[in-house]
Scaffold this motif. Structure first.
Motif: not given
Ligand code: C2E
Ligand code: MG
Ligand code: MG
Ligand code: MG
Length: 293
Positions: A154-156, A162-163, A183-184, A189-190
């Motif tokens: 999920t976007e969390s 991020v790396e 669940d987009f 989300s950036s």
């Protein structure tokens, strides 16, 4: 009673809150016991492509509590995440999913199916998560010849490190594990992070699918997610598809896959296999033979 307290009343710890804490603590020990006593199972919900073929399934956790009956993952997953019990629970899910893929590999009707597993942020963040999944995948591949495991994130996860996320995904992708963003549209989300992630698929959240035909905003969001996914080179699948009209609308927008009650509810393993055999049997087993009476 709440009304009587008024808008300016200060609220302290009350009996209702104590009850909530107690319920949570007992849920925690019940999850622990449930793992030992094998009260958890996986159900499987088919994923259908544009031509109506089953291409895979999503594994969804089910808990049959000995006193309370079935408890929804929406209730116990957050507790499992907070308490860290998601780690043993998630490990059990991954192991069971790999065993299911192995079982499917023995039958023509299920051999080519992918299986998507939901992985929570806390589980994915474990230092040795990727290595751990790879070990499972390797032993499964020895039996099935290919990796048909997919992971739903999920976007969390995009909110921090991020790396690390990209490194883990790349390691797993190199061994054939696929990735969907679940669940987009409901998270944060950036788009600049999104394009860096080695994803395969976006899942349109069911909250946008539900009123697709009556709410112009939801229709616009669905259309935009499909266009965005495609422009990033990703497949787009819709979840929560309940009616043919929803499916048809999504199809005109170029949606690649569908999951929802229109096709099937999540099913226990044996029922899923029977459902899938029922769909493929006549087509693939042998040409139909008609007898004249
Ligand atoms: P999700 O991954 O977004 O899963 C989709 C949810 O939508 C499932 O709810 C599924 O039963 C439900 N659903 C499918 N088709 C339809 C439909 O046509 N209409 C409606 N109204 N609902 C539909 P479920 O099984 O209750 O799971 C809820 C959530 O719990 C999942 O959402 C996922 O976030 C989490 N979850 C489930 N299993 C696992 C697991 O093994 N690990 C983790 N970390 N989370 C899990
Ligand atoms: Mg999911
Ligand atoms: Mg979802
Ligand atoms: Mg959802």
């Amino acid at each position: 009673q709440a009304k009587a307290a008024g808008r300016n009343a200060l609220r302290f710890f009350n009996p209702g809150m104590q009850a909530a804490v107690n319920a949570r603590v007992s849920l925690e020990s019940d999850i622990r016991r449930g793992l030992v006593e094998q009260q958890f199972t996986l159900h499987y919900q088919p994923q259908i492509d544009g031509s109506g073929r089953t291409v895979g399934a999503e594994a969804l956790l089910r808990w049959q509590h000995p006193e309370r009956g079935a408890i929804s993952p929406a209730e116990f997953i957050p507790v499992a995440e907070e308490t860290g019990l998601i780690l043993p629970l998630g490990e059990w899910v991954l192991k069971t999913a790999c065993a299911q893929l192995k079982a499917w590999s023995a039958y023509a009707a299920t051999r080519a199916l992918t299986l998507s597993v939901n992985v929570s942020a806390r589980q994915f963040r474990q230092q040795d998560f990727a290595e751990h999944v790879l070990a499972l995948v390797r032993s499964m591949e020895a039996d099935t010849g290919a990796c048909r495991l997919k992971i739903e994130l999920t976007e969390s996860l995009l909110l921090n490190d991020v790396e690390d996320t990209i490194a883990k995904m790349n390691l797993l992708k190199a061994h054939g594990v696929g990735f969907s963003l679940d669940d987009f549209g409901t998270g944060y989300s950036s788009l600049s992070y999104l394009k860096r992630l080695p994803l395969d698929q976006l899942k349109i959240d069911q909250s946008f699918v539900r009123d697709l035909l009556t709410d112009a905003n939801d229709a616009a969001i669905a259309r935009t997610v499909i266009a965005l996914g495609h422009s990033l080179g990703l497949a787009v699948i819709a979840e929560g598809v309940e009616t043919e009209a929803q499916r048809a609308f999504l199809s005109t927008q170029g949606c690649d896959g569908y999951q929802g009650y229109l096709f099937s509810r999540p099913l226990p393993a044996a029922a899923f296999d029977a459902w899938q055999r029922g769909r493929t049997g006549p087509d693939h087993a042998q040409p139909a033979v008609f007898f004249e009476i």
